[in-house]
Write a protein that holds these residues in place. Structure first.
Motif, PDB file in Angstrom:
ATOM      1  N   THR A 285     -43.383 -17.529  16.451  1.00 54.69           N
ATOM      2  CA  THR A 285     -42.514 -16.998  17.501  1.00 54.69           C
ATOM      3  C   THR A 285     -41.108 -17.587  17.355  1.00 54.69           C
ATOM      4  O   THR A 285     -40.897 -18.580  16.665  1.00 54.69           O
ATOM      5  CB  THR A 285     -43.051 -17.322  18.904  1.00 54.69           C
ATOM      6  OG1 THR A 285     -43.001 -18.745  19.117  1.00 54.69           O
ATOM      7  CG2 THR A 285     -44.489 -16.850  19.058  1.00 54.69           C
TER       8      THR A 285
ATOM      9  N   ALA B 244     -46.300 -18.127  27.099  1.00 50.82           N
ATOM     10  CA  ALA B 244     -47.419 -18.609  26.287  1.00 50.82           C
ATOM     11  C   ALA B 244     -48.738 -17.977  26.732  1.00 50.82           C
ATOM     12  O   ALA B 244     -49.525 -17.510  25.899  1.00 50.82           O
ATOM     13  CB  ALA B 244     -47.509 -20.134  26.360  1.00 50.82           C
ATOM     14  N   ARG B 245     -48.986 -17.934  28.043  1.00 47.20           N
ATOM     15  CA  ARG B 245     -50.257 -17.378  28.526  1.00 47.20           C
ATOM     16  C   ARG B 245     -50.388 -15.912  28.147  1.00 47.20           C
ATOM     17  O   ARG B 245     -51.444 -15.465  27.677  1.00 47.20           O
ATOM     18  CB  ARG B 245     -50.367 -17.533  30.044  1.00 47.20           C
ATOM     19  CG  ARG B 245     -51.714 -17.044  30.605  1.00 47.20           C
ATOM     20  CD  ARG B 245     -51.678 -16.931  32.110  1.00 47.20           C
ATOM     21  NE  ARG B 245     -50.783 -15.893  32.566  1.00 47.20           N
ATOM     22  CZ  ARG B 245     -51.104 -14.600  32.608  1.00 47.20           C
ATOM     23  NH1 ARG B 245     -52.296 -14.180  32.187  1.00 47.20           N
ATOM     24  NH2 ARG B 245     -50.229 -13.708  33.056  1.00 47.20           N
TER      25      ARG B 245
ATOM     26  N   VAL C 217     -53.971 -22.713  18.550  1.00 41.78           N
ATOM     27  CA  VAL C 217     -52.583 -22.723  19.013  1.00 41.78           C
ATOM     28  C   VAL C 217     -51.971 -24.074  18.667  1.00 41.78           C
ATOM     29  O   VAL C 217     -52.504 -25.121  19.046  1.00 41.78           O
ATOM     30  CB  VAL C 217     -52.486 -22.469  20.528  1.00 41.78           C
ATOM     31  CG1 VAL C 217     -51.024 -22.507  20.985  1.00 41.78           C
ATOM     32  CG2 VAL C 217     -53.118 -21.135  20.884  1.00 41.78           C
TER      33      VAL C 217
ATOM     34  N   LEU D 249     -46.552 -21.962  18.278  1.00 40.77           N
ATOM     35  CA  LEU D 249     -45.885 -21.580  19.518  1.00 40.77           C
ATOM     36  C   LEU D 249     -44.682 -22.475  19.780  1.00 40.77           C
ATOM     37  O   LEU D 249     -44.805 -23.703  19.808  1.00 40.77           O
ATOM     38  CB  LEU D 249     -46.868 -21.669  20.684  1.00 40.77           C
ATOM     39  CG  LEU D 249     -46.458 -21.079  22.013  1.00 40.77           C
ATOM     40  CD1 LEU D 249     -46.239 -19.580  21.898  1.00 40.77           C
ATOM     41  CD2 LEU D 249     -47.516 -21.370  23.065  1.00 40.77           C
TER      42      LEU D 249
ATOM     43  N   ASP E 228     -39.848 -23.040  24.686  1.00 45.85           N
ATOM     44  CA  ASP E 228     -39.605 -21.736  25.312  1.00 45.85           C
ATOM     45  C   ASP E 228     -39.459 -21.881  26.822  1.00 45.85           C
ATOM     46  O   ASP E 228     -40.190 -22.623  27.464  1.00 45.85           O
ATOM     47  CB  ASP E 228     -40.758 -20.779  25.011  1.00 45.85           C
ATOM     48  CG  ASP E 228     -40.504 -19.418  25.605  1.00 45.85           C
ATOM     49  OD1 ASP E 228     -39.631 -18.722  25.094  1.00 45.85           O
ATOM     50  OD2 ASP E 228     -41.178 -19.079  26.594  1.00 45.85           O
TER      51      ASP E 228
ATOM     52  N   PRO F 269     -48.467 -26.057  19.140  1.00 45.53           N
ATOM     53  CA  PRO F 269     -47.100 -26.103  19.669  1.00 45.53           C
ATOM     54  C   PRO F 269     -46.178 -26.807  18.692  1.00 45.53           C
ATOM     55  O   PRO F 269     -46.588 -27.745  17.999  1.00 45.53           O
ATOM     56  CB  PRO F 269     -47.244 -26.895  20.977  1.00 45.53           C
ATOM     57  CG  PRO F 269     -48.464 -27.727  20.777  1.00 45.53           C
ATOM     58  CD  PRO F 269     -49.375 -26.961  19.863  1.00 45.53           C
TER      59      PRO F 269
END
Length: 340
Positions: free
Chosen positions: A133, A85-86, A105, A75, A79, A107
């Motif tokens: 992403t 994200a949620r 996940v 992720l 961003d 980051p």
């Protein structure tokens, strides 16, 4: 009946097979994502697994098959979309419900954060597939994963010659439709206020915006965030400056909700309200802006649905589907709330 190596009382695949009347292979396939199975069968297996509290022995599965039953979402740490994200995680979680897969996940931060995360997954076989992403045209993460032959899917397109699975917002339609909306409302000088010029989406939106402006004979200006106007405070100042310009645009298109809020705050502080001298169309990814600005036009991307679609594509790739058959675009949803 329990499998020989399972502790007494622990539900197994055989437990679910006996409950549903399905074969062990069908139950196993369904819990792995089983895209080839009917949805009715998958739902039946998922409900039985839920009822008995079935939890796969991930260590045992990995020893027997080499699979982890884990997917990793890498992720983007920088961003600035509201609630991105949620919503993305929620969509992936819904798509994984009833399967054997779990989500990790990771980051990413810094210029090489994503590549480091990808290499960790590859070196440690920490997942069976990866979701990425915020792609760039020559995304190094895509190059590393493609070279390794590892299953992955991207949220966004790239310029890599070798096809890879992706799901993306149809940004070209977003830009064209937003420009047409403003032109239909009489705007003759339209500004595109857009974010990170490093990602593929920037070029897709900018090129479509220019083409649509030429088609509608509208003066076009592109103002990207760049390195000096990234924070909301800086964008707020920019909004005030735009409101006071003698040649200010009479129409603005924005690609991000946080920047839209800051831009509007700056414009209003200078005495210019949307719809009173300037029209605006923004890209919507949450329900925040409609609550504060119910009369503003927006074009929506459903991020939760994107998460679910990315998961479907990745499970298909893990099952061996060709990459060029796993490429989809999400069509924008129009919310015209003001004027004609």
């Amino acid at each position: 009946m329990q499998d020989r190596d399972d502790p007494p009382g622990r539900p197994t695949l055989r437990t679910i097979a006996e409950m549903t009347g399905l074969s062990l292979s069908t139950v196993s396939l369904s819990l792995r994502g089983g895209a080839s199975l009917k949805q009715e069968t998958r739902d039946r297996v998922a409900e039985a697994a839920r009822q008995v509290g079935y939890v796969p022995d991930r260590a045992g599965v990995r020893l027997r098959t080499g699979k982890t039953n884990v997917l990793t979402l890498i992720l983007h740490g920088g961003d600035d979309s509201i609630d991105f994200a949620r919503q993305m995680i929620q969509g992936i979680g819904k798509a994984l419900s009833g399967t054997q897969y779990h989500l990790n996940v990771t980051p990413e931060f810094g210029a090489n954060g994503g590549v480091a995360a990808v290499r960790y997954v590859l070196d440690n076989r920490a997942a069976d597939g990866v979701i990425i992403t915020h792609t760039t045209p020559d995304d190094p993460r895509v190059a590393v994963l493609s070279e390794a032959g590892f299953p992955f899917v991207t949220h966004g397109r790239t310029a890599h010659a070798v096809p890879h699975p992706f799901h993306d917002f149809h940004s070209e339609i977003f830009a064209e439709t937003a420009l047409d909306r403003l032109a239909d409302k009489g705007c003759r000088r339209v500004m595109l206020f857009i974010g990170n010029p490093g990602i593929t989406n920037f070029a897709n939106i900018a090129n479509a915006f220019r083409a649509a402006a030429r088609r509608r004979d509208v003066a076009a200006e592109i103002l990207d965030v760049g390195d000096t106007r990234r924070t909301p405070d800086e964008v707020r100042v920019l909004g005030a400056e735009l409101a006071q310009r003698a040649d200010r645009p009479d129409g603005i298109i924005t690609d991000n909700e946080i920047r839209t809020i800051a831009l509007l705050a700056g414009m209003q502080s200078a005495g210019l309200a949307p719809g009173q001298g300037v029209e605006l169309v923004y890209k919507q990814t949450s329900g925040i802006l409609p609550a504060f600005f119910p009369d503003l036009d927006s074009i929506e991307e459903d991020v939760t649905a994107a998460g679910a679609e990315l998961t479907r594509l990745l499970l298909g790739r893990i099952d061996g589907a060709p990459a060029d058959e796993l490429q989809t675009l999400a069509e924008p949803v129009l919310h015209w709330r003001s004027g004609p």
